[in-house]
Write an enzyme that holds these catalytic residues in place. Structure first.
Site, short mmCIF file in Angstrom:
data_model
loop_
_atom_site.label_atom_id
_atom_site.label_comp_id
_atom_site.label_asym_id
_atom_site.label_seq_id
_atom_site.Cartn_x
_atom_site.Cartn_y
_atom_site.Cartn_z
N ASP A 157 -1.05 6.44 6.70
CA ASP A 157 -2.16 5.59 6.30
C ASP A 157 -2.34 4.54 7.40
O ASP A 157 -1.54 3.62 7.53
CB ASP A 157 -1.82 4.93 4.95
CG ASP A 157 -2.89 3.94 4.51
OD1 ASP A 157 -3.86 3.71 5.24
OD2 ASP A 157 -2.73 3.38 3.39
N TRP A 193 0.82 -1.22 0.00
CA TRP A 193 0.00 0.00 0.00
C TRP A 193 0.85 1.26 0.00
O TRP A 193 0.51 2.24 -0.66
CB TRP A 193 -1.00 -0.02 1.16
CG TRP A 193 -2.05 -1.06 0.92
CD1 TRP A 193 -2.22 -2.22 1.61
CD2 TRP A 193 -3.05 -1.06 -0.12
NE1 TRP A 193 -3.26 -2.94 1.08
CE2 TRP A 193 -3.79 -2.26 0.02
CE3 TRP A 193 -3.38 -0.19 -1.15
CZ2 TRP A 193 -4.84 -2.60 -0.84
CZ3 TRP A 193 -4.44 -0.51 -2.00
CH2 TRP A 193 -5.14 -1.71 -1.84
N LYS A 220 -12.38 -1.82 7.85
CA LYS A 220 -11.65 -2.84 8.61
C LYS A 220 -12.02 -2.78 10.09
O LYS A 220 -12.45 -3.77 10.66
CB LYS A 220 -10.15 -2.66 8.42
CG LYS A 220 -9.83 -2.61 6.92
CD LYS A 220 -8.43 -2.84 6.60
CE LYS A 220 -8.09 -2.48 5.18
NZ LYS A 220 -8.37 -3.54 4.22
C1 PLP Z 1 -3.22 -0.11 4.48
C2 PLP Z 1 -4.20 0.10 3.36
N1 PLP Z 1 -4.19 1.28 2.70
C3 PLP Z 1 -5.04 1.52 1.70
C4 PLP Z 1 -5.97 0.60 1.30
C5 PLP Z 1 -6.91 0.93 0.19
O1 PLP Z 1 -8.13 1.25 0.77
P1 PLP Z 1 -9.44 1.61 -0.08
O2 PLP Z 1 -9.83 0.37 -0.79
O3 PLP Z 1 -10.40 2.07 0.95
O4 PLP Z 1 -9.06 2.70 -1.03
C6 PLP Z 1 -6.03 -0.63 1.95
C7 PLP Z 1 -7.03 -1.64 1.54
O5 PLP Z 1 -7.05 -2.75 1.96
C8 PLP Z 1 -5.12 -0.88 3.00
O6 PLP Z 1 -5.14 -2.04 3.66
#
Ligand code: PLP
Length: 359
Positions: A171, A101, A195
């Site tokens: 994040d 991510w 989550k």
């Molecule tokens: C740590 C992290 N950041 C970002 C995301 C992306 O999130 P979204 O699908 O809400 O854009 C995720 C998705 O699993 C994630 O686990």
């Protein structure tokens, strides 16, 4: 049969939260309407939003120096919003990469600002956090971004990154509300809800007020933090149902005893699972023990030819969604707040029995 859902997200909700949603689905707060049908401009909805903000501030100890915002578009929208709003013309943003991510965030930010990274971005397997000398970071960088918990790889920071004064942005999509931390160490934090804060559709953003509205960049209204801070996230029609579910989740966290109690439970859950994996010659976890995730536990079978059998038998036993992400392989148990210690007992019992019969 009791089902335990180890999905990485959208993830399990506590049973009592689902029961409450069911109980008031047709008549929310005595309105005679579902919360899905009520105007976001109504007093009932505004009261709900006020309680949500107050409770989030209480549980996470967020002072008035910070705006809290609910923004649609997932965590991924924040990958663009942050550099669009915060980067200066000559600026640079630093990204610490410890998994999938963070790499995505870096890539997206590179479309809007100059970026640099504290880890080799071509690494395909992340099993630790990057080490770097904070004295060598560009002191003029607009911000330093990291991912506190990498959901795919199960790599989590257990210490605060040192940034030598560069504003810290994080994040926390997969670990916000799962452990204690000090908001005051950060300039900006974000997490999409699906989550630990309910269901997909909104992202919770905490941002220092003095960072908002400073940019000279041309920013579309819907991606300007000022829009959300000034209107308390009521500029357009917000995702009302996810907002309501978030409140139920916050109430649930409070009823458990707050974030410190939740943290103790999460530590007990993850320690039990890692201890079992570590003592086994049948299973394996490849992550540096200093940065193993307390909420996403990847594990591999030494004999990968048994993967499919493991997945189908575990699903039959009520243990759902244990398949690891395709980029990582193997298995992954996402053990967010809604998974109880009983869920870990059930998983470890199954793994033990599978090892006994297949080892
Ligand atoms: C740590 C992290 N950041 C970002 C995301 C992306 O999130 P979204 O699908 O809400 O854009 C995720 C998705 O699993 C994630 O686990």
């Amino acid at each position: 049969m009791t089902v335990y859902n180890f999905s990485a997200g959208p993830a399990a909700l506590p049973l009592t939260v689902k029961q409450q949603i069911e109980a008031e689905l047709y008549d929310w707060n005595g309105t005679g309407c579902s919360v899905m049908e009520v105007s976001h401009r109504s007093q009932e909805f505004k009261d709900m939003a006020d309680e949500n903000e107050a409770l989030a501030r209480e549980l996470l100890n967020i002072s008035d120096e910070y705006a809290v915002m609910l923004i649609p578009g997932g965590a991924r929208l924040q990958y663009s919003m942050l550099p669009i709003n915060i980067s200066s013309k000559q600026g640079e943003a630093i990204y610490a990469i410890n998994g999938h991510w963070g790499k995505q965030a870096l890539k997206e930010a590179g479309r809007f600002t100059q970026v640099s990274s504290t880890a080799k971005v071509n690494d395909e397997v992340y099993a630790g956090i990057p080490s770097y000398d904070d004295n060598e970071l560009n002191a003029k960088a607009d911000y330093f971004h990291y991912t506190s918990n990498e959901t795919l790889e199960g790599v989590q920071w257990h210490k605060l990154p040192q940034t030598n004064g560069i504003p810290l942005c994080c994040d926390m999509t997969s670990d916000l509300l799962t452990r204690e931390f000090d908001v005051n160490d950060y300039s900006m934090i974000y997490a999409s809800a699906q989550k630990n804060m309910g269901i997909a559709g909104i992202t919770f953003v905490i941002m220092k007020r003095d960072m908002i509205g400073q940019s000279t960049n041309l920013i579309p209204t819907m991606t300007d933090y000022k829009t959300y801070a000034d209107t308390r996230s009521f500029y357009n029609t917000p995702p009302t149902f996810p907002w309501y579910v978030m409140l139920l989740m916050l109430r649930w966290v409070k009823a458990q005893g707050g974030v410190s109690t939740i943290q103790d439970i999460n530590q007990a859950k993850s320690s039990q699972l890692y201890a079992f994996v570590d003592q086994s010659d049948f299973y394996l976890n490849k992550v540096d023990p200093n940065c193993r995730s307390e909420v996403n536990v990847p594990f591999w079978l030494h004999d990968e030819s048994l993967n499919q059998k493991f997945l189908s038998e575990s699903a039959d036993a009520g243990l759902k969604a244990l398949k690891g992400h395709m980029a990582v392989g193997g298995m992954r148990a996402s053990i967010y707040n809604a998974i109880s210690l009983a869920g870990i007992d059930a998983l470890v019992d199954f793994m033990q029995e599978f090892e006994r019969t297949n080892g």
